[in-house]
Design an enzyme around this catalytic site. Structure first.
Site, PDB file in Angstrom:
ATOM      1  N   GLY A 253       0.967  -1.278  -0.056  1.00 39.76           N
ATOM      2  CA  GLY A 253       0.090   0.012  -0.026  1.00 39.76           C
ATOM      3  C   GLY A 253       0.802   1.119   0.118  1.00 39.76           C
ATOM      4  O   GLY A 253       0.914   2.127  -0.879  1.00 39.76           O
ATOM      5  N   ASP A 282       4.628  -9.781   6.431  1.00 37.33           N
ATOM      6  CA  ASP A 282       4.019 -11.091   5.613  1.00 37.33           C
ATOM      7  C   ASP A 282       5.017 -11.327   4.690  1.00 37.33           C
ATOM      8  O   ASP A 282       4.546 -12.547   3.998  1.00 37.33           O
ATOM      9  CB  ASP A 282       2.742 -10.474   5.038  1.00 37.33           C
ATOM     10  CG  ASP A 282       1.724 -10.100   6.214  1.00 37.33           C
ATOM     11  OD1 ASP A 282       1.737 -10.554   7.332  1.00 37.33           O
ATOM     12  OD2 ASP A 282       0.657  -9.840   5.633  1.00 37.33           O
ATOM     13  N   MET A 325       0.589 -14.142  11.860  1.00 34.82           N
ATOM     14  CA  MET A 325       0.326 -13.142  10.887  1.00 34.82           C
ATOM     15  C   MET A 325       0.280 -13.806   9.487  1.00 34.82           C
ATOM     16  O   MET A 325       1.060 -14.706   9.218  1.00 34.82           O
ATOM     17  CB  MET A 325       0.871 -11.764  11.070  1.00 34.82           C
ATOM     18  CG  MET A 325       0.279 -10.916  12.213  1.00 34.82           C
ATOM     19  SD  MET A 325       0.953  -9.445  12.272  1.00 34.82           S
ATOM     20  CE  MET A 325      -0.233  -8.630  13.403  1.00 34.82           C
TER      21      MET A 325
HETATM   22  N1  LIG Z   1      -3.555   2.766  -3.778  1.00 33.70           N
HETATM   23  C1  LIG Z   1      -2.994   3.586  -2.949  1.00 33.70           C
HETATM   24  N2  LIG Z   1      -2.609   4.713  -3.304  1.00 33.70           N
HETATM   25  C2  LIG Z   1      -1.914   5.665  -2.518  1.00 33.70           C
HETATM   26  N3  LIG Z   1      -1.696   5.622  -1.281  1.00 33.70           N
HETATM   27  C3  LIG Z   1      -2.112   4.062  -0.709  1.00 33.70           C
HETATM   28  C4  LIG Z   1      -2.769   3.377  -1.578  1.00 33.70           C
HETATM   29  N4  LIG Z   1      -2.914   2.261  -0.807  1.00 33.70           N
HETATM   30  C5  LIG Z   1      -2.363   2.419   0.519  1.00 33.70           C
HETATM   31  N5  LIG Z   1      -1.995   3.505   0.552  1.00 33.70           N
HETATM   32  C6  LIG Z   1      -1.504   4.142   1.619  1.00 33.70           C
HETATM   33  O1  LIG Z   1      -0.273   3.712   2.186  1.00 33.70           O
HETATM   34  C7  LIG Z   1      -0.268   3.458   3.654  1.00 33.70           C
HETATM   35  C8  LIG Z   1      -0.057   2.135   3.940  1.00 33.70           C
HETATM   36  O2  LIG Z   1      -0.871   1.350   3.380  1.00 33.70           O
HETATM   37  P1  LIG Z   1      -1.374  -0.125   4.074  1.00 33.70           P
HETATM   38  O3  LIG Z   1      -1.949   0.202   5.396  1.00 33.70           O
HETATM   39  O4  LIG Z   1      -2.187  -0.918   3.265  1.00 33.70           O
HETATM   40  O5  LIG Z   1       0.022  -0.801   4.569  1.00 33.70           O
HETATM   41  P2  LIG Z   1       1.057  -1.342   3.828  1.00 33.70           P
HETATM   42  O6  LIG Z   1       2.104  -0.384   3.235  1.00 33.70           O
HETATM   43  O7  LIG Z   1       0.542  -2.320   2.499  1.00 33.70           O
HETATM   44  O8  LIG Z   1       2.033  -2.275   4.822  1.00 33.70           O
HETATM   45  P3  LIG Z   1       1.607  -3.406   5.721  1.00 33.70           P
HETATM   46  O9  LIG Z   1       0.688  -4.444   4.730  1.00 33.70           O
HETATM   47  O10 LIG Z   1       2.786  -4.358   5.875  1.00 33.70           O
HETATM   48  O11 LIG Z   1       0.900  -3.263   6.769  1.00 33.70           O
HETATM   49  C9  LIG Z   1      -1.537   4.276   4.016  1.00 33.70           C
HETATM   50  O12 LIG Z   1      -1.341   5.548   4.364  1.00 33.70           O
HETATM   51  C10 LIG Z   1      -2.399   4.409   2.726  1.00 33.70           C
HETATM   52  O13 LIG Z   1      -3.383   5.412   2.625  1.00 33.70           O
HETATM   53  O1  LIG Z   2      -3.829  -4.638  13.260  1.00 35.91           O
HETATM   54  P1  LIG Z   2      -3.192  -3.845  12.243  1.00 35.91           P
HETATM   55  O2  LIG Z   2      -2.090  -2.903  12.611  1.00 35.91           O
HETATM   56  O3  LIG Z   2      -3.944  -3.198  10.971  1.00 35.91           O
HETATM   57  O4  LIG Z   2      -2.254  -4.979  11.361  1.00 35.91           O
HETATM   58  C1  LIG Z   2      -2.637  -6.157  10.880  1.00 35.91           C
HETATM   59  C2  LIG Z   2      -2.262  -6.509   9.730  1.00 35.91           C
HETATM   60  O5  LIG Z   2      -0.912  -6.202   9.355  1.00 35.91           O
HETATM   61  C3  LIG Z   2      -0.134  -6.956   8.919  1.00 35.91           C
HETATM   62  O6  LIG Z   2       0.880  -7.303   9.852  1.00 35.91           O
HETATM   63  C4  LIG Z   2       0.900  -6.557   7.810  1.00 35.91           C
HETATM   64  O7  LIG Z   2      -0.044  -6.444   6.765  1.00 35.91           O
HETATM   65  C5  LIG Z   2      -0.757  -8.219   8.417  1.00 35.91           C
HETATM   66  O8  LIG Z   2      -0.291  -9.463   8.669  1.00 35.91           O
HETATM   67  C6  LIG Z   2      -1.922  -8.126   9.586  1.00 35.91           C
HETATM   68  O9  LIG Z   2      -3.059  -8.516   8.921  1.00 35.91           O
HETATM   69 MG   LIG Z   3       0.039  -4.096   2.665  1.00 33.12          MG
END
Ligand SMILES: Nc1ncnc2c1ncn2[C@@H]1O[C@H](COP(=O)(O)OP(=O)(O)OP(=O)(O)O)[C@@H](O)[C@H]1O
Ligand SMILES: O=P(O)(O)OC[C@H]1O[C@](O)(CO)[C@@H](O)[C@@H]1O
Ligand SMILES: [Mg+2]
Length: 541
Positions: A253, A282, A325
């Site tokens: 993300g 993950d 997780m």
């Molecule tokens: N398609 C997107 N475009 C712009 N920003 C995004 C998008 N998807 C997610 N984000 C932003 O990225 C940040 C982190 O996204 P998310 O919570 O999905 O975690 P992540 O980076 O995938 O990490 P993890 O999955 O390991 O927790 C958030 O602030 C979210 O608003």
């Molecule tokens: O409870 P939170 O902070 O949203 O995080 C949970 C998620 O974050 C992760 O650790 C990473 O995406 C996942 O394994 C888990 O589902």
């Molecule tokens: Mg993610």
């Protein structure tokens, strides 16, 4: 895979990668695909490519298809593909460069090759056959002879987004110290609380002294958040604060957000380098070998598995269930299971399972209790979600980032196992459920991950100083590389049921493959087969 390519080479640089240049074509597609040029020596100064699938930036030696004429120049067609990363000079062609200060560094004084040659690339595939095409490559990470920032003019910032992961603080520390010690950069800002911190919070000045000890702590020194990505507001803020290097630590993300920031920066023509450092417990980030913190998490998971095993072993008919997780990818559960050897069954999101009847989980657990006195199950939080939804109240929401909220399959499975043995089998079992999910990610990184995080941070610093942007860093076949961001946002890494690693797990636990009833969906098989075919195509184009 359809791939069309147009080149416009406005400076006649010799290139050993593109040994034959085609006629300059006016047909340069910039919008959906992102076009770029590289000013690195030995590459043509401007190469624009149009790709339908996957939409990545590629240099190909050998076949150059001229878009307007459709003519194919075939020379040295060994199938070499470079998936390159953008460079600031692609939209700021007059940017001056300077000698890399590492040239004068005492630490590097006797290093044989301080600087990475611009022709060094890292192969995505290292298992090849005699006569096979050379396939996809990425630029090798590391310091370059020239930098595109004067150290005293750098104002860098670091932001951490998404869930926690062991090692984030090490990456923060090493970016600050790397910038300071290797390049003499002193102006580094910490953006607090994730993306929204750009526009809703004050920044903090990060110095080597301030971050000196943070690698010994879990979590993120800068705090994190989900949601709140507003590209325009973020880039306005970057511009207002005079920031010219943006280090973004986060998962898939976060990288989608980083790509949007890079694109907006390019649109505005700002001299701002944007780099992502892949973070996810993950281990679901595509292309790279492994994400940081994963090793630490697998190690920590052993403590929960050992506890569940001890509890199960020391009572009659003991059953242990451990939830780990893994939202869409079961890597933590799979590797923790393989490491432990005490686990009887590992359930992951990628592999459907069923409980009742022949070949089901209940039958297997009963068999293990009878044979061994106890049974131990490890399950990833994303496993069996649809199954659990049949009997649990569904949560139809998403978190602030748009990630689907999951049902607690650990609690669901615990209840199902208890009900089955007590009410159906009339058998007394002693079940203990352990849920260490947050405990495995809220800890400091282990020694291996600390070193890994240091390399990631330094690779990122070298890349931005060298003027690369819109890229992420990570090891590909053990060599650190610069990877176009879209390469890690387009696909996620999942456990492949058709790979030997999953077979190793099945062989180690002896668990049922659950193939009788829940045949792996045709869609999944098709997808995995297509991925293999795509890989082969990439190697053979
Ligand atoms: N398609 C997107 N475009 C712009 N920003 C995004 C998008 N998807 C997610 N984000 C932003 O990225 C940040 C982190 O996204 P998310 O919570 O999905 O975690 P992540 O980076 O995938 O990490 P993890 O999955 O390991 O927790 C958030 O602030 C979210 O608003
Ligand atoms: O409870 P939170 O902070 O949203 O995080 C949970 C998620 O974050 C992760 O650790 C990473 O995406 C996942 O394994 C888990 O589902
Ligand atoms: Mg993610």
């Amino acid at each position: 895979m359809e791939l069309s390519l147009s080149t416009s080479l406005h400076s006649p640089t010799t290139s050993s990668f593109l040994s034959k240049t085609s006629t300059p074509s006016p047909c340069i597609h910039r919008q959906n695909l992102g076009s770029f040029s590289t000013a690195a020596p030995n590459f043509p100064s401007r190469v624009s490519l149009k790709l339908k699938k996957p939409s990545v930036f590629r240099h190909r030696r050998g076949i150059l298809k001229n878009q307007s004429s459709g003519e194919i120049a075939n020379d040295e067609d060994d199938g070499f593909v470079l998936e390159d990363v953008p460079h600031l000079t692609s939209f700021l062609p007059d940017l001056p460069s300077y000698p890399n200060p590492l040239k004068y560094s005492q630490a590097y004084a006797i290093v044989k090759n301080t600087f990475v040659s611009p022709e060094d690339v890292v192969a995505q595939k290292i298992v090849v056959q005699k006569g096979s095409r050379r396939g996809v490559h990425f630029r090798r990470a590391g310091p370059r002879e020239k930098v595109y920032f004067k150290p005293e003019k750098v104002r860098a910032c670091i932001v951490t987004c998404g869930g926690l992961c062991p090692g984030i603080n090490t990456v923060i520390r090493e970016i600050v110290c790397g910038l300071h010690n290797m390049y003499g950069v002193e102006d580094v800002l910490g953006i607090q609380g994730g993306y929204r911190g750009f526009y809703s919070q004050n920044t903090i000045k990060l110095t080597p002294k301030l971050v000196n000890d943070i690698h010994k702590r879990g979590g993120t020194f800068l705090q994190t958040s989900r949601g709140g990505h507003d590209t325009k507001k973020i880039v306005d803020n970057i511009q207002d604060r005079g920031i010219n290097q943006v280090y973004i630590i986060g998962g898939d993300g976060t990288h989608k957000g980083a790509l949007a920031i890079y694109q907006e920066v390019e649109k505005r023509g700002l001299q701002v380098a944007v780099v992502g450092i892949p973070k996810t417990i993950d281990n679901d980030i595509a292309v790279i070998d492994k994400s940081f913190g994963f090793d630490t998490a697998v190690e920590e998971a052993q403590r929960a598995i050992n506890a569940a095993h001890v509890e199960a072993e020391c009572v009659a008919n003991g059953v242990g269930i451990v939830k780990l997780m893994g939202r869409y990818s079961g890597f933590i559960a799979m590797f923790a299971t393989l490491a432990s050897r005490d686990v009887d069954c590992c359930l992951v999101p990628e592999s459907p399972f069923y409980l009742e009847g022949q070949g089901g989980l209940f039958e297997y657990v009963e068999q293990r209790i009878k044979e061994n006195g106890h049974a131990l199950i490890v399950l990833a939080e994303g496993a069996g979600q649809e199954y659990a939804a049949q009997s649990m109240h569904a949560v139809n929401g998403t978190d602030a980032s748009g990630n689907r909220l999951l049902l607690d399959v650990g609690l669901w499975l615990t209840q199902e196992v208890k009900d089955h043995f007590t009410n159906v089998r009339k058998m007394e079992i002693n079940l203990k459920y352990i849920d260490p999910t947050y405990m495995i990610r809220a800890i400091p990184s282990n020694a291996y991950d600390n070193i890994y995080c240091t390399l990631l941070a330094q690779s990122a610093v070298h890349g931005t100083m060298a003027g690369y942007t819109g890229f992420t860093v990570g090891p590909v076949n053990s060599r650190h590389a610069y990877i176009p961001i879209n390469r890690v946002t387009e696909a996620t890494n999942t456990v492949k049921l058709t790979d030997r690693m999953w077979a190793r797990l099945l062989a180690s636990t002896n668990q049922p493959s659950f193939l009788q009833k829940c045949e792996i969906s045709q869609e999944r098989v098709d997808k995995e087969t297509m991925e293999v075919i795509d890989d082969m195509r990439i190697t053979s184009i």
